[in-house]
Design a protein around this motif. Sequence first.
Motif, short mmCIF file in Angstrom:
data_model
loop_
_atom_site.label_atom_id
_atom_site.label_comp_id
_atom_site.label_asym_id
_atom_site.label_seq_id
_atom_site.Cartn_x
_atom_site.Cartn_y
_atom_site.Cartn_z
N LEU A 1 0.82 -1.21 0.00
CA LEU A 1 0.00 0.00 0.00
C LEU A 1 0.85 1.27 0.00
O LEU A 1 0.32 2.37 -0.11
N GLU B 1 -5.89 7.76 3.37
CA GLU B 1 -5.98 7.38 1.96
C GLU B 1 -6.75 6.07 1.76
O GLU B 1 -7.30 5.83 0.68
N LYS B 2 -6.75 5.22 2.79
CA LYS B 2 -7.39 3.91 2.63
C LYS B 2 -8.02 3.50 3.96
O LYS B 2 -7.44 3.69 5.03
N VAL C 1 -3.52 5.21 6.65
CA VAL C 1 -4.46 4.09 6.53
C VAL C 1 -5.17 3.96 7.86
O VAL C 1 -4.57 4.18 8.92
N GLY D 1 -10.97 3.78 -1.04
CA GLY D 1 -10.11 2.61 -1.00
C GLY D 1 -10.56 1.53 -0.04
O GLY D 1 -9.74 0.72 0.42
#
Length: 541
Positions: free
Chosen positions: A59, A136-137, A114, A155
Amino acid sequence: MLGLMMHAPLRVAALLEHAAKWHADTEIVSRLPEGGLFRYTYADAHRRSKQLAKALLRLGVAPGDRVGTLAWNTHRHFELYFGVAGIGAVCHTVNPRLFPEQLVYILNHAEDRVLFFDLTFLPLVERLAPICPKVEKWVLLAGPQHLPANSELPGLCSYEDLLEPERDDYEWPTFDENTACSLCYTSGTTDQPKGVLYSHRSTVLHALAISLPDALGCSALDVVLPVVPMFHVNAWGFPYMAPLNGAKLVLPGPGLDGASLFELFESERVTFSAGVPTIWLGLLQFMRQSGHRFSTLKRTVVGGSACPPALMAAFENELGVTIRHAWGMTETSPLGTASVLKANQLALPPDAQRAELQKQGRVLFGVDMKIVDDAGQALPHDGVAFGDLLVRGPWVVGDYYGDRNPGHLTADGWFRTGDVATIDAAGFMHITDRSKDVIKSGGEWISSIELENLAVAHPAVAEAAVIGVASARWAERPLLIVVRRPGHEVSTEELLDFFEGKVARFSVPDAVEFVDQLPHTATGKLLKTQLRQDFAGYELP
């Protein structure tokens, strides 16, 4: 001249690596938020943590990056502790019980890239995502069957899908032991939460120290169930202490009510547990109502706030479980003291022994402490003099994350805890109050904690808090705020009479107010800032 010993940096991943090699078949049992129990071994956990490490690298997570968690005590959260730290990134455990604005502040301040979350927190995460642009995720800690059909989380994927393509052949890297491994934020009851950034070195040293017999005393013979959440100061170090010693680890997930805990204690033959007083008060009420008794649980650790003597006595006398008092805070990793008698104290009368064990205990090797007056002068360890508690040591905070403000340290490098305490000749420290909660009445200091502990010893009192309210004559006087036990009645006069002969006359509260419930912080402590707001302008009789 330097010693000629091998240089082996202390690393968090080495704890799980040790357990996987030498306690490979020892179990980890996890109650899942999505339902059911999951059971595997340290060897399995190690393999999956290495899969997670490779997935994080895929990732783009780099050393030093923060990886957030909003999760209960489960096997997947356990894997995150090691998989994230193992690659040199920082596992940032976020307390979901904080106010939403605090959560937004923490996630943005930490700049988590994350965020892993349990199914329970899906609605919360969907509200947070639009105002946490650094994330971001988002990863749901479950299998793909639990993914929401329509979600706008960027994501979004399931944890099991994330791990599935990875092999478990990852080799943990070696790096400087002072590398950051985890990040926890304080509750922020009086200001914005502050980040405490732990290192691999501090975490491993803390795990070793709390394993000692005069600390928590964990061994491979134990079955450990930490009720204290993994999002609260790394569950007091239990997820590191258990693999270090090869103890079976039982993780209760979101089931923290009395019935759910008792079921796990019995079915998994738990010997050792830990949690804040409110948890044990609830469990005690369940045990009394159900008539159940423990068959294997022998001891538990109570911290987070002072353990009422009545609770300690009830567990020992009614349930046969020893409560060990401990003290610490987010800034001390957290354990700083544990209450264990010395050999020469075993000859003391039972009442004297109990009085000593009700204190927060003796300092662990690696931590030093002292009490000082308002001028910063050290006070004697006579059990009478009380002052501001200062600590220092290799797992005590030096700076807050992103806040280079030395105001929390003295000029000679001691951390100001904000607690007021005594230390006796045997080295037992006793918290008499928080510096902001102590009541100053007519030149005398009154301990709110002492009054609260006495109040909850009354059979009709479920919970109690004491705050100072304005007095024209004495500046401040104590107000007792009480939650009655279900089915019990008690009057103001009865409660005030209950204090007679137990404390100095000037310490007896001036008034009692009965409420349905008391406010608590996200970590289960009484939220006295809220009580002071609620009773602002209170007029004493």
